[in-house]
Structures are given as C-alpha cells and as structure tokens.
Design a protein around this motif. Structure first.
Motif, PDB file in Angstrom:
ATOM      1  N   LEU A   1      33.393  25.061  44.184  1.00  0.00           N
ATOM      2  CA  LEU A   1      34.120  25.746  45.245  1.00  0.00           C
ATOM      3  C   LEU A   1      35.603  25.837  44.896  1.00  0.00           C
ATOM      4  O   LEU A   1      36.237  26.886  45.085  1.00  0.00           O
ATOM      5  CB  LEU A   1      33.925  25.007  46.566  1.00  0.00           C
ATOM      6  CG  LEU A   1      34.594  25.615  47.812  1.00  0.00           C
ATOM      7  CD1 LEU A   1      33.975  26.965  48.149  1.00  0.00           C
ATOM      8  CD2 LEU A   1      34.484  24.671  49.005  1.00  0.00           C
ATOM      9  N   PHE A   2      36.157  24.766  44.367  1.00  0.00           N
ATOM     10  CA  PHE A   2      37.572  24.762  43.967  1.00  0.00           C
ATOM     11  C   PHE A   2      37.803  25.714  42.799  1.00  0.00           C
ATOM     12  O   PHE A   2      38.757  26.495  42.802  1.00  0.00           O
ATOM     13  CB  PHE A   2      37.995  23.343  43.598  1.00  0.00           C
ATOM     14  CG  PHE A   2      39.391  23.259  43.045  1.00  0.00           C
ATOM     15  CD1 PHE A   2      40.481  23.208  43.899  1.00  0.00           C
ATOM     16  CD2 PHE A   2      39.614  23.240  41.671  1.00  0.00           C
ATOM     17  CE1 PHE A   2      41.779  23.143  43.378  1.00  0.00           C
ATOM     18  CE2 PHE A   2      40.898  23.171  41.153  1.00  0.00           C
ATOM     19  CZ  PHE A   2      41.980  23.132  42.015  1.00  0.00           C
TER      20      PHE A   2
ATOM     21  N   ASN B   1      40.261  28.007  37.766  1.00  0.00           N
ATOM     22  CA  ASN B   1      39.122  27.753  36.889  1.00  0.00           C
ATOM     23  C   ASN B   1      39.582  26.844  35.750  1.00  0.00           C
ATOM     24  O   ASN B   1      40.239  27.299  34.806  1.00  0.00           O
ATOM     25  CB  ASN B   1      38.566  29.065  36.348  1.00  0.00           C
ATOM     26  CG  ASN B   1      37.322  28.869  35.508  1.00  0.00           C
ATOM     27  OD1 ASN B   1      36.790  27.756  35.420  1.00  0.00           O
ATOM     28  ND2 ASN B   1      36.847  29.935  34.897  1.00  0.00           N
ATOM     29  N   THR B   2      39.241  25.569  35.859  1.00  0.00           N
ATOM     30  CA  THR B   2      39.698  24.605  34.851  1.00  0.00           C
ATOM     31  C   THR B   2      39.030  24.806  33.499  1.00  0.00           C
ATOM     32  O   THR B   2      39.503  24.282  32.489  1.00  0.00           O
ATOM     33  CB  THR B   2      39.418  23.175  35.343  1.00  0.00           C
ATOM     34  OG1 THR B   2      38.017  23.035  35.644  1.00  0.00           O
ATOM     35  CG2 THR B   2      40.235  22.869  36.585  1.00  0.00           C
TER      36      THR B   2
ATOM     37  N   LEU C   1      30.678  31.236  43.577  1.00  0.00           N
ATOM     38  CA  LEU C   1      30.514  30.410  42.376  1.00  0.00           C
ATOM     39  C   LEU C   1      29.726  29.147  42.692  1.00  0.00           C
ATOM     40  O   LEU C   1      28.914  28.691  41.881  1.00  0.00           O
ATOM     41  CB  LEU C   1      31.886  30.052  41.801  1.00  0.00           C
ATOM     42  CG  LEU C   1      31.864  29.206  40.527  1.00  0.00           C
ATOM     43  CD1 LEU C   1      31.148  29.941  39.404  1.00  0.00           C
ATOM     44  CD2 LEU C   1      33.283  28.830  40.094  1.00  0.00           C
ATOM     45  N   MET C   2      29.938  28.584  43.878  1.00  0.00           N
ATOM     46  CA  MET C   2      29.191  27.398  44.272  1.00  0.00           C
ATOM     47  C   MET C   2      27.698  27.712  44.334  1.00  0.00           C
ATOM     48  O   MET C   2      26.863  26.900  43.927  1.00  0.00           O
ATOM     49  CB  MET C   2      29.688  26.896  45.629  1.00  0.00           C
ATOM     50  CG  MET C   2      29.069  25.580  46.067  1.00  0.00           C
ATOM     51  SD  MET C   2      29.775  24.957  47.622  1.00  0.00           S
ATOM     52  CE  MET C   2      29.091  26.134  48.785  1.00  0.00           C
TER      53      MET C   2
ATOM     54  N   GLY D   1      42.559  31.553  34.227  1.00  0.00           N
ATOM     55  CA  GLY D   1      42.341  30.443  35.144  1.00  0.00           C
ATOM     56  C   GLY D   1      42.745  30.746  36.572  1.00  0.00           C
ATOM     57  O   GLY D   1      42.135  30.238  37.519  1.00  0.00           O
ATOM     58  N   ILE D   2      43.777  31.587  36.766  1.00  0.00           N
ATOM     59  CA  ILE D   2      44.229  31.884  38.128  1.00  0.00           C
ATOM     60  C   ILE D   2      43.501  33.083  38.723  1.00  0.00           C
ATOM     61  O   ILE D   2      43.834  33.508  39.832  1.00  0.00           O
ATOM     62  CB  ILE D   2      45.743  32.131  38.160  1.00  0.00           C
ATOM     63  CG1 ILE D   2      46.094  33.365  37.314  1.00  0.00           C
ATOM     64  CG2 ILE D   2      46.508  30.907  37.709  1.00  0.00           C
ATOM     65  CD1 ILE D   2      47.539  33.790  37.462  1.00  0.00           C
ATOM     66  N   GLN D   3      42.527  33.608  38.019  1.00  0.00           N
ATOM     67  CA  GLN D   3      41.740  34.706  38.568  1.00  0.00           C
ATOM     68  C   GLN D   3      41.106  34.346  39.912  1.00  0.00           C
ATOM     69  O   GLN D   3      41.138  35.154  40.855  1.00  0.00           O
ATOM     70  CB  GLN D   3      40.654  35.118  37.573  1.00  0.00           C
ATOM     71  CG  GLN D   3      39.740  36.231  38.043  1.00  0.00           C
ATOM     72  CD  GLN D   3      40.414  37.590  37.997  1.00  0.00           C
ATOM     73  OE1 GLN D   3      40.990  37.960  36.990  1.00  0.00           O
ATOM     74  NE2 GLN D   3      40.334  38.331  39.089  1.00  0.00           N
ATOM     75  N   PRO D   4      40.544  33.144  40.085  1.00  0.00           N
ATOM     76  CA  PRO D   4      39.998  32.790  41.403  1.00  0.00           C
ATOM     77  C   PRO D   4      41.039  32.796  42.512  1.00  0.00           C
ATOM     78  O   PRO D   4      40.742  33.191  43.648  1.00  0.00           O
ATOM     79  CB  PRO D   4      39.427  31.381  41.182  1.00  0.00           C
ATOM     80  CG  PRO D   4      39.137  31.324  39.721  1.00  0.00           C
ATOM     81  CD  PRO D   4      40.214  32.114  39.075  1.00  0.00           C
TER      82      PRO D   4
END
Length: 434
Positions: free
Chosen positions: A102-103, A109-110, A378-379, A118-121
């Motif tokens: 969820l995060f 996205n780590t 994504l979850m 990574g900052i796309q979410p």
C-alpha cells in the motif's frame, strides 16, 4: 436531707462520640486544573486527534481482516497449538506485506532503480486526490450551512459535460480555451446545485431527497445526450461517447507527461485557499456560518436564510463542478462516457466528514483517500488481497469519525471542555475500613 444522689448518665469520651455520630462522607478534593492542562485535555479529545485515531483504528481492523482472509494464516492456524510462532509469523507476513505494498503503491516505490520512477506512486496519489479535494470542499461548504449535499454525482456530471461541450464547440487558443471550459464546468455545477438551494428556500423541500433525485436526472440526461447525434455524441460514432477534448482545452501535466498529475492539483490548492477565505474572511462566509449554527437566530439577526441556502448551494456546486472539469479535461481527454464521475460524488462526502469541513482537513483527507485508492491496486496485485479491504477501511474511517464517543472510550480520551473528575480523599476509604 437524703444521702442518695441523683443518678447521672455516664459520660462518653470524645472518640466514642465520634463513632456513635452518623458517618458523613467528606467532600471530594477539588482538583485544580491549570490552563495548560485544560488545553491538553481539549487537544487530546478534539476533532484532530479523533480523526487520526479513527484512521488508525480502521487500519487495525483492516489488518485483522487481511489476516483472517490470508490463506497462509489459515494454513498456519491449523496447527497453532503445535507451532504457534508459525501463525504469528504468517500474520506478520500477510499484514506487513499488504501495508508495505500500500505504501509503495501510494507514496514511494522502494524497489525502483531511479528516483523519478520511485515517486511515480506519489504522482498517482496526487492525481487521484485532486477531484476528491474539489468534491470534498463543495460538500463541506454545504455542511457548514447546515445542508447535506448528496448530489455530488449529478453536479460532477453536469459540470464536466458542460466543460467538455464548450471545449469542442467553441475552439479557441490556449489558455483561453482551458479557462472558458473551466468556467463552464463551475457554472454547470453551480446551476445544478443552485436548483436544490432554490427548492429548499422556496418550498422547504429536503435537500437530501432533491439531490438524490437530481443525481438520477443528471445521469440519465447525460446518457441520453451521449446517444444523441449533434448533442454530446461524437460525430460519426454509434457508441455513447463524446468527442475528444481539443488539446488547447486540456489541463497540462504539472511535472511532465511522464506523470499523471496535472495543473488541476494546483487549482485544488487554490480552491482550498478560496474556501478558507470565503468562510473565515468574508462577510458572506460569516452569514453562512451563522445560518449553519442556528437558522432561527440568523433570521432574527436580519440574515436572509433562504438567500443563503441558494448562494451556499450554488457555490458548493461550483466547487464540485471542478471535480467534473478534472475528470473531463484531465482524466478522459480522449472522450468521456456517462460514468466519468467514477463514484467521486459519494467519496467526497467521506472526505468532507474526515476533514471536519475545514479546508486543511479536507485537503489532507483528500490526499489520504487518494493514497488508499492509488495504493490499493498494488496491494491487490502484489498480495492477492481483495480491493474490497480498502473500501472497508474507508467505510470504517467514516464510522469511527461519526462516533467520537466510541473512539474516546477505546483510547480513554477526555471530552473537550470538561474538567477532570474530582478525586476522593484517601481518608474516606480508611474510615470505611475502620
């Protein structure tokens, strides 16, 4: 003279008199509360803390549901008494994996190789939160006037459809095409909600019933126009879909075409500021708040309550209409169908409730629900968890916010404005034991 002396009653010592006398409970000690302590009690029992704890409780209940529905947890629970640690490890893996996904789907996205990826979410979260902020501000404004606006769906549909129709019917260069389309969307939402305010003021019709019925009217009206050549249907098409939005009327990307967030997010920030100024710095906002607190007192003070209903619902519809503008000019620039509202009108009610009808609160609540919506996919994909869990979490947030005494009872929080209970002196208990 007689030797005998008159009989006298025996004297009783003072301690024995005290034991014979009826017992009186000493008054409770008065507990002195300083201003700082009282302020702390008001903060701990206030709406901000209640909202945060409501979200926390909803996430905890969501974790329980994830654990109960996870196949790995169910398998490990079958031999719980043989190896109980396996069950707890399975619970940790299921819940931790779900909330980690969820995060990563909502914030960062780590596992991405570059920061831009990574900052796309986060960009997706801002994009999903934008229409929720618009809708939440409109619903919150109606709340402040004492009206319950459930007509967000209709106002989004009318506002978005009118913005799209103006965009392709009156071609103009950028940015005039975009500005005119945005204004048309605001006017469409304002007129559709203003009908509710006018009926409320003139006939006393209940706004809940009227807004629900107007939702149906707006939906079937847009559906009919999308099937009518020359109205909203794309020329030469048999599908119920509108023409594409001209490029000059589309909301441009805020951080480049790589990300989905557009300048509508900046417009949402401006709308939140405009809402704050209207309600806290303008004379009209003062009248809105007076009517919302007590319509009878406001009428006695010379405020036209009926006019405030019309003005308030119209402005609220204008805010909600911006959500329709976002859906048409940013989300579906290739053409829209009758379901482009995507249930945002009802989600906006949740955002307004969580934000306590305050501009900053609505803005933060919109970001939260945008994150839940963005990260929920994504979850579901990464952990095979039903997306319904996210919907349950959202519903539980509303449930806990609607019942502040329940949250205070769970966490033992004080009620704002109340003093602490007086303490009984220790001598009272000692006297009872004696």
């Amino acid at each position: 003279m007689s030797d005998s002396t008159p009989e006298t009653e025996p004297t009783v010592d003072a301690p024995e008199q005290a034991s014979v006398a009826p017992s009186q409970t000493p008054p409770p000690e008065r507990q002195v509360t300083t201003r700082g302590q009282q302020a702390l009690r008001d903060i701990m029992g206030g709406s901000v803390v209640i909202s945060v704890l409501a979200v926390l409780l909803a996430l905890v209940v969501g974790a329980v549901l994830i654990a109960l529905t996870d196949p790995g947890v169910q398998k490990a629970a079958g031999y719980f008494f043989a190896r109980p640690t396996d069950t707890f490890q399975a619970i940790w893996t299921a819940v931790g994996g779900a909330y980690t996904s969820l995060f990563q789907g909502a914030i960062f996205n780590t596992g991405a190789f570059t920061f831009a990826t990574g900052i796309q979410p986060l960009m997706n979260t801002l994009s999903a939160a934008t229409p929720l902020i618009f809708g939440g501000l409109g619903i919150a404004l109606a709340f402040r006037i004492g009206l319950f606006n459930i007509g967000g769906q209709g106002q989004i549909l009318i506002g978005g459809a009118l913005a799209g129709w103006v965009a392709w019917s009156f071609p103009m260069p950028f940015p005039w095409a975009l500005i005119v389309a945005i204004v048309a969307g605001v006017v469409g939402g304002a007129v559709w909600a203003g009908i509710v305010g006018w009926l409320k003021a003139q006939t006393g019709a209940h706004e809940v019933i009227v807004t629900i019925m107007l939702n149906y009217v707006a939906f079937y009206l847009i559906s009919f126009l999308l099937r009518t050549p020359g109205a909203l249907q794309a020329p030469g098409s048999n599908n119920p879909k509108s023409p594409a939005i001209p490029h000059a009327a589309q909301l441009p990307a805020l951080f480049g075409v790589r990300y989905t967030v557009t300048w509508a997010f900046v417009l949402a920030i401006a709308a939140a500021f405009a809402y704050w100024w209207l309600m806290n710095r303008s004379n009209l906002g003062f009248r809105f708040r007076a009517v919302g607190e007590n319509p009878s007192a406001a009428r006695t003070a010379g405020i036209g309550v009926e006019r405030m209903y019309i003005y308030g619902m119209s402005i609220a519809g204008g805010f909600v209409g911006l959500a329709g503008v976002n859906q048409v000019l940013a989300t579906t620039p290739g053409g829209f169908s009758s379901g482009f509202d995507a249930g945002l009108g009802f989600d906006a009610i949740t955002v307004a409730l969580l934000g306590r009808s305050r501009p900053l609160g609505v803005f933060i609540a919109g970001l939260l629900f945008g994150a839940l919506k963005s990260g929920g996919y994504l979850m579901q994909a990464a952990n095979d968890i039903p997306i319904d869990i996210v919907l349950i979490v959202q519903s539980l947030i509303v449930l806990f916010i609607a019942a502040p005494p329940l949250v205070r009872a769970i966490f033992g929080l004080p009620k704002p404005g109340t003093a602490p209970r007086p303490r009984r002196p220790a001598t009272a208990a000692a006297t009872k034991e004696a």
